[in-house]
Design a protein around this motif. Structure first.
Motif, PDB file in Angstrom:
ATOM      1  N   ASN A  59       0.844  -1.201   0.000  1.00 59.70           N
ATOM      2  CA  ASN A  59       0.000   0.000   0.000  1.00 59.70           C
ATOM      3  C   ASN A  59       0.879   1.251   0.000  1.00 59.70           C
ATOM      4  O   ASN A  59       1.479   1.596   1.007  1.00 59.70           O
ATOM      5  CB  ASN A  59      -0.916  -0.027   1.232  1.00 59.70           C
ATOM      6  CG  ASN A  59      -1.994   1.040   1.162  1.00 59.70           C
ATOM      7  OD1 ASN A  59      -2.098   1.761   0.167  1.00 59.70           O
ATOM      8  ND2 ASN A  59      -2.771   1.142   2.216  1.00 59.70           N
ATOM      9  N   ARG A 118       1.144  15.432  -2.507  1.00 53.37           N
ATOM     10  CA  ARG A 118       0.196  16.424  -1.996  1.00 53.37           C
ATOM     11  C   ARG A 118       0.938  17.560  -1.309  1.00 53.37           C
ATOM     12  O   ARG A 118       1.936  17.329  -0.631  1.00 53.37           O
ATOM     13  CB  ARG A 118      -0.733  15.722  -0.989  1.00 53.37           C
ATOM     14  CG  ARG A 118      -1.613  16.640  -0.176  1.00 53.37           C
ATOM     15  CD  ARG A 118      -2.719  15.833   0.480  1.00 53.37           C
ATOM     16  NE  ARG A 118      -2.667  15.832   1.939  1.00 53.37           N
ATOM     17  CZ  ARG A 118      -3.160  16.813   2.698  1.00 53.37           C
ATOM     18  NH1 ARG A 118      -3.693  17.884   2.148  1.00 53.37           N
ATOM     19  NH2 ARG A 118      -3.096  16.724   4.020  1.00 53.37           N
ATOM     20  N   VAL A 180      -7.742  11.499  -3.751  1.00 57.62           N
ATOM     21  CA  VAL A 180      -6.631  11.007  -4.575  1.00 57.62           C
ATOM     22  C   VAL A 180      -7.094  10.965  -6.028  1.00 57.62           C
ATOM     23  O   VAL A 180      -8.065  10.269  -6.362  1.00 57.62           O
ATOM     24  CB  VAL A 180      -6.148   9.606  -4.121  1.00 57.62           C
ATOM     25  CG1 VAL A 180      -5.020   9.106  -5.032  1.00 57.62           C
ATOM     26  CG2 VAL A 180      -5.676   9.632  -2.668  1.00 57.62           C
TER      27      VAL A 180
HETATM   28  O1  TXA Z   1      -5.133  13.489   3.656  1.00 55.57           O
HETATM   29  C1  TXA Z   1      -4.283  12.614   3.408  1.00 55.57           C
HETATM   30  O2  TXA Z   1      -4.081  12.195   2.253  1.00 55.57           O
HETATM   31  C2  TXA Z   1      -3.486  12.066   4.582  1.00 55.57           C
HETATM   32  C3  TXA Z   1      -2.604  13.187   5.142  1.00 55.57           C
HETATM   33  C4  TXA Z   1      -1.657  12.702   6.202  1.00 55.57           C
HETATM   34  O3  TXA Z   1      -1.919  13.814   4.094  1.00 55.57           O
HETATM   35  N1  TXA Z   1      -2.705  10.935   4.176  1.00 55.57           N
HETATM   36  C5  TXA Z   1      -3.256   9.727   3.891  1.00 55.57           C
HETATM   37  O4  TXA Z   1      -2.344   8.747   3.564  1.00 55.57           O
HETATM   38  O5  TXA Z   1      -4.454   9.514   3.938  1.00 55.57           O
HETATM   39  P1  TXA Z   1      -2.710   7.191   3.560  1.00 55.57           P
HETATM   40  O6  TXA Z   1      -1.426   6.505   3.369  1.00 55.57           O
HETATM   41  O7  TXA Z   1      -3.488   6.862   4.769  1.00 55.57           O
HETATM   42  O8  TXA Z   1      -3.568   7.005   2.252  1.00 55.57           O
HETATM   43  C6  TXA Z   1      -2.934   7.116   0.993  1.00 55.57           C
HETATM   44  C7  TXA Z   1      -3.843   6.604  -0.101  1.00 55.57           C
HETATM   45  C8  TXA Z   1      -3.967   5.098  -0.054  1.00 55.57           C
HETATM   46  O9  TXA Z   1      -5.299   4.741  -0.392  1.00 55.57           O
HETATM   47  C9  TXA Z   1      -2.976   4.658  -1.131  1.00 55.57           C
HETATM   48  O10 TXA Z   1      -3.284   3.397  -1.674  1.00 55.57           O
HETATM   49  C10 TXA Z   1      -3.116   5.769  -2.152  1.00 55.57           C
HETATM   50  O11 TXA Z   1      -3.247   6.938  -1.358  1.00 55.57           O
HETATM   51  N2  TXA Z   1      -1.920   5.893  -2.994  1.00 55.57           N
HETATM   52  C11 TXA Z   1      -0.668   6.234  -2.628  1.00 55.57           C
HETATM   53  N3  TXA Z   1       0.172   6.195  -3.671  1.00 55.57           N
HETATM   54  C12 TXA Z   1      -0.569   5.835  -4.748  1.00 55.57           C
HETATM   55  C13 TXA Z   1      -0.288   5.620  -6.130  1.00 55.57           C
HETATM   56  N4  TXA Z   1       0.946   5.761  -6.617  1.00 55.57           N
HETATM   57  N5  TXA Z   1      -1.311   5.241  -6.941  1.00 55.57           N
HETATM   58  C14 TXA Z   1      -2.556   5.109  -6.449  1.00 55.57           C
HETATM   59  N6  TXA Z   1      -2.895   5.288  -5.163  1.00 55.57           N
HETATM   60  C15 TXA Z   1      -1.904   5.634  -4.320  1.00 55.57           C
END
Ligand code: TXA
Ligand code: MG
Length: 347
Positions: A59, A118, A180
């Protein structure tokens, strides 16, 4: 570490930045939820984020920046549409998925050839990243599977003893995570609904698709494109049920289910709204209002803390009213349905 958002003590913030530069883990406030930060260029530090959270290694993490210059080191290419979106929504609760550059370790992107970026608007988050001088990888600062933290207290209860520092600057304003948006495909796709709505994004760029897996249980036919969307998530200890339908019937159904579970000796919690909570008062039910249906941003802001509050009260069954899934409501219902493991009852 306590920081006043109105008057940030930069010396203190520098101490936190130094910890990150030295390979440590620091939880910090953002406008969406609290994040758990590490230097995005430090393989071992990023590795330790996954360990502290108990996060599956497939993830990927979001990389946080404090200025547009940082983006050029992270993204292999920055399309024109990204600049338009950034102009409008950065700093703020929008995450953009780019083709990744070689500078970003594979551990962050879980081996994908894309990277999520972000620029948060919270002044403490922006200041911290700026003082680090490097992009900061940060997932939400919760134990994997738990509701995201919207206060330092939530982070303490999940990660105390596992990380180097927590910066406390009060409650997160938005309360649900960032939207996202994958801009490596055409038309772009919302992979996770969040603080910036579909309508706001289409206002800038025309056609935007929504991943069909967002409100439904992931299955073999509909695979979520954002790896994180496939896991059990946002779950308090009790069993959550979402009750949807015409509002008066929803209230009726919740009262009926509450009576049923209480007759079995179970502790029941009701996630209501300002408009409906008085309908449950006659009973002995434990009722928390998520906020006002007339102002769904208030519901987004309170949702995760309400779920955590029922944990603290040892609720065994949590009956949650569905809300309208338009605007910010899409993010709210995405989180609620996941918290419920898609136990959705139509009233
Ligand atoms: O509001 C937010 O986005 C918060 C604050 C701390 O910035 N961060 C956050 O991160 O919610 P996290 O890791 O809990 O969620 C990140 C999401 C996950 O669903 C992950 O799969 C997706 O973003 N994600 C990360 N990199 C990706 C990529 N290269 N392609 C598609 N999805 C991605
Ligand atoms: Mg998370």
């Amino acid at each position: 570490m306590e920081l006043d958002i109105e008057n940030i003590n930069m010396d203190k913030l520098q101490v936190a930045a130094n910890m990150i530069k030295a390979g440590g883990l620091v939880a910090f406030p953002t406008e969406t939820v609290y994040g758990l930060g590490a230097s995005a260029l430090d393989d071992d530090a990023v590795q330790s984020i996954f360990k502290a959270k108990g996060r599956p290694s497939d993830n990927p993490l979001i990389v946080h920046i404090s200025d547009m210059g940082m983006l050029n080191d992270i993204a292999a290419e920055v399309p024109e549409i990204a600049l338009r979106l950034a102009e409008k929504f950065w700093p703020g609760p929008l995450t953009l998925v780019f083709k990744k550059s070689a500078a970003i370790p594979a551990v962050i992107t879980a081996g994908l050839d894309t990277v999520a970026v972000r620029m948060p608007s919270h002044p403490v988050a922006l200041g911290l990243i700026m003082l680090c001088g490097v992009p900061v990888a940060a997932p939400s600062a919760n134990i994997s599977g738990k509701p995201s933290p919207t206060s330092a207290q939530h982070v303490i209860s999940d990660l105390s003893g596992k990380i180097d520092a927590i910066i406390n600057a009060g409650s997160s304003e938005v309360g649900v995570e960032s939207t996202v948006l994958d801009i490596t495909v055409s038309p772009p796709v919302i992979l996770r609904p969040g603080g910036i709505t579909h309508a706001q994004i289409s206002g800038v760029m025309g056609q935007v698709e929504v991943d069909p897996a967002l409100l439904n249980m992931p299955n073999v036919d509909i695979k979520p494109k954002s790896p994180g969307m496939k896991y059990t998530h946002y779950s308090p200890k009790g069993d959550v049920f979402v009750i949807e339908g015409e509002l008066s019937r929803v209230v009726e159904k919740i009262r009926e289910l509450s009576a049923y579970y209480k007759a079995q000796g179970m502790a029941v919690g009701i996630l209501a709204t300002d408009e409906t909570s008085s309908f449950y008062v006659a009973s002995t039910d434990d009722v928390i209002s998520m906020g006002s249906r007339a102002n769904p941003a208030t519901i987004a802001a309170n949702l995760f803390s309400a779920l955590r509050e029922f944990d603290a009260k040892n609720a065994q069954v949590i009956l949650a009213e569905a809300v309208d899934s338009t605007g910010i409501g899409l993010a709210i219902m995405n989180r609620l349905n996941k918290a419920a493991g898609y136990n959705i009852i139509n009233a």
